[in-house]
Design a protein around this motif. Sequence first.
Motif, mmCIF file in Angstrom:
data_model
loop_
_atom_site.group_PDB
_atom_site.id
_atom_site.type_symbol
_atom_site.label_atom_id
_atom_site.label_comp_id
_atom_site.label_asym_id
_atom_site.label_seq_id
_atom_site.Cartn_x
_atom_site.Cartn_y
_atom_site.Cartn_z
ATOM 1 N N LEU A 221 0.839 -1.215 0.000
ATOM 2 C CA LEU A 221 0.000 0.000 0.000
ATOM 3 C C LEU A 221 0.867 1.255 0.000
ATOM 4 O O LEU A 221 0.611 2.195 -0.757
ATOM 5 N N PHE B 111 3.957 1.509 -1.005
ATOM 6 C CA PHE B 111 4.687 1.590 -2.267
ATOM 7 C C PHE B 111 3.776 2.049 -3.408
ATOM 8 O O PHE B 111 4.193 2.785 -4.300
ATOM 9 N N MET B 112 2.520 1.595 -3.366
ATOM 10 C CA MET B 112 1.590 1.889 -4.463
ATOM 11 C C MET B 112 1.018 3.300 -4.418
ATOM 12 O O MET B 112 0.615 3.829 -5.451
ATOM 13 N N PHE B 113 0.954 3.887 -3.208
ATOM 14 C CA PHE B 113 0.251 5.160 -3.051
ATOM 15 C C PHE B 113 0.734 6.266 -4.007
ATOM 16 O O PHE B 113 -0.081 6.869 -4.724
ATOM 17 N N ARG C 230 2.286 5.944 -6.839
ATOM 18 C CA ARG C 230 1.985 5.540 -8.218
ATOM 19 C C ARG C 230 0.505 5.737 -8.541
ATOM 20 O O ARG C 230 0.141 6.097 -9.655
ATOM 21 N N MET C 231 -0.326 5.469 -7.524
ATOM 22 C CA MET C 231 -1.765 5.641 -7.715
ATOM 23 C C MET C 231 -2.076 7.123 -7.970
ATOM 24 O O MET C 231 -2.822 7.464 -8.884
ATOM 25 N N ALA D 160 -1.012 8.050 -11.390
ATOM 26 C CA ALA D 160 -1.924 7.505 -12.412
ATOM 27 C C ALA D 160 -3.208 8.320 -12.485
ATOM 28 O O ALA D 160 -3.726 8.576 -13.576
ATOM 29 N N ILE D 161 -3.712 8.755 -11.325
ATOM 30 C CA ILE D 161 -4.943 9.563 -11.312
ATOM 31 C C ILE D 161 -4.691 10.896 -12.021
ATOM 32 O O ILE D 161 -5.496 11.350 -12.818
ATOM 33 N N TRP E 46 9.826 -4.821 -7.838
ATOM 34 C CA TRP E 46 9.847 -3.377 -7.593
ATOM 35 C C TRP E 46 11.225 -2.761 -7.786
ATOM 36 O O TRP E 46 11.358 -1.695 -8.357
ATOM 37 N N ALA F 197 -6.225 3.747 -16.306
ATOM 38 C CA ALA F 197 -5.077 3.614 -15.395
ATOM 39 C C ALA F 197 -5.403 4.049 -13.969
ATOM 40 O O ALA F 197 -5.177 3.293 -13.009
ATOM 41 N N GLY F 198 -5.958 5.253 -13.827
ATOM 42 C CA GLY F 198 -6.279 5.780 -12.491
ATOM 43 C C GLY F 198 -7.315 4.931 -11.786
ATOM 44 O O GLY F 198 -7.156 4.559 -10.612
ATOM 45 N N PHE F 199 -8.372 4.576 -12.493
ATOM 46 C CA PHE F 199 -9.460 3.765 -11.945
ATOM 47 C C PHE F 199 -8.936 2.405 -11.446
ATOM 48 O O PHE F 199 -9.261 1.965 -10.336
ATOM 49 N N MET G 150 -5.804 1.568 -10.670
ATOM 50 C CA MET G 150 -4.868 1.724 -9.544
ATOM 51 C C MET G 150 -5.621 1.985 -8.240
ATOM 52 O O MET G 150 -5.302 1.409 -7.199
ATOM 53 N N VAL G 151 -6.644 2.855 -8.305
ATOM 54 C CA VAL G 151 -7.445 3.137 -7.104
ATOM 55 C C VAL G 151 -8.172 1.866 -6.661
ATOM 56 O O VAL G 151 -8.189 1.536 -5.471
ATOM 57 N N PHE H 224 -5.765 -0.480 -5.043
ATOM 58 C CA PHE H 224 -5.347 0.074 -3.758
ATOM 59 C C PHE H 224 -6.423 -0.200 -2.692
ATOM 60 O O PHE H 224 -6.119 -0.644 -1.580
ATOM 61 N N LEU I 185 -6.479 -3.914 -1.829
ATOM 62 C CA LEU I 185 -5.358 -4.276 -0.948
ATOM 63 C C LEU I 185 -5.638 -3.834 0.488
ATOM 64 O O LEU I 185 -5.373 -4.573 1.445
#
Lengths: 60, 221
Positions: free
Chosen positions: A16, A18-20, A22-23, A26-27, B65, B136-138, B140-141, B144, B147
């Motif tokens: 989470l 690590f992804m934050f 990138r998220m 992406a948005i 990663w 992409a954004g949708f 990834m959210v 997230f 998870l």
Amino acid sequence: MDWVKIGSALFLGAMLVFMFPRMRQAIKHSPKGTMQDWMGYIIPIIAVIAFVVFLIMSVR
Amino acid sequence: MYQNQTTVARPQASVLSTNKVLRNTYALLSMTLVFCAAMAYVAVSTQVSYGAALVANIVAIALLWFVLPRTANSGAGIGVIFAITGLLGFGLGPMLSYYLQVNPSIVMTAVGGTGVIFLGLSGYALTTRKDFSFMAGFLMVGFFVVLGAALLNIFMQIPVLHLVINAAIIMIMSGFILYQTSSIINGGETNYIMATAGIFLSILNLFTALLQLLGAFSGND
């Protein structure tokens, strides 16, 4: 709680963190889709859902 | 979205390059899937513990990663992608052992189901040549949030939430397959090793979510 669960929780927590960024990126940078674009996603997803329901019915 | 402009305006060299990336991606993907299955077989036959599987998954994600992005443009990237997929396959061991013990047909159904979904979605993205970059954004959210929910459910242990998480993973991974395939077709992804890693992870997550969903609904979970 055993250490495998604690390890899994730490692993997911790290993912989470690590992804934050990138998220957020992406948005910010992904283009906006039109209604037609979204329909291009929704139609195959409905087919996937129907297929998964079929698989569930077949194993029940 | 912009597919007509890009396909008409793109020079032939770019189209050839895209086809090469696509061909290399599918060739590497098929090899890594076979290797992953072989490593999963090793893990099942040696009765690997949940702890060892967790360690294998952590090492695989760390390689994904921190090492793969640095090696993806060199020959070393091939070795790294095989290490990642092998470790992830090895990490499937305890889950596969459990389902093979209680109901082996579920595992075969999940394998077949994953194959059908992947081929169907890839075929859809390849034939329509739609641009799914807007997702992409949708995606990834969505991933997230899933998870986060999975992390919560480790402590809360709510069976319905477990089912909802797996159903959401199937939908999100299906979206990722469309997104990644369209990204290769439209020139967004030009590195076949990175493309393979992305599609491989989508297939693996799709398979595990489908397996758990089938296991739950067949009364074996």
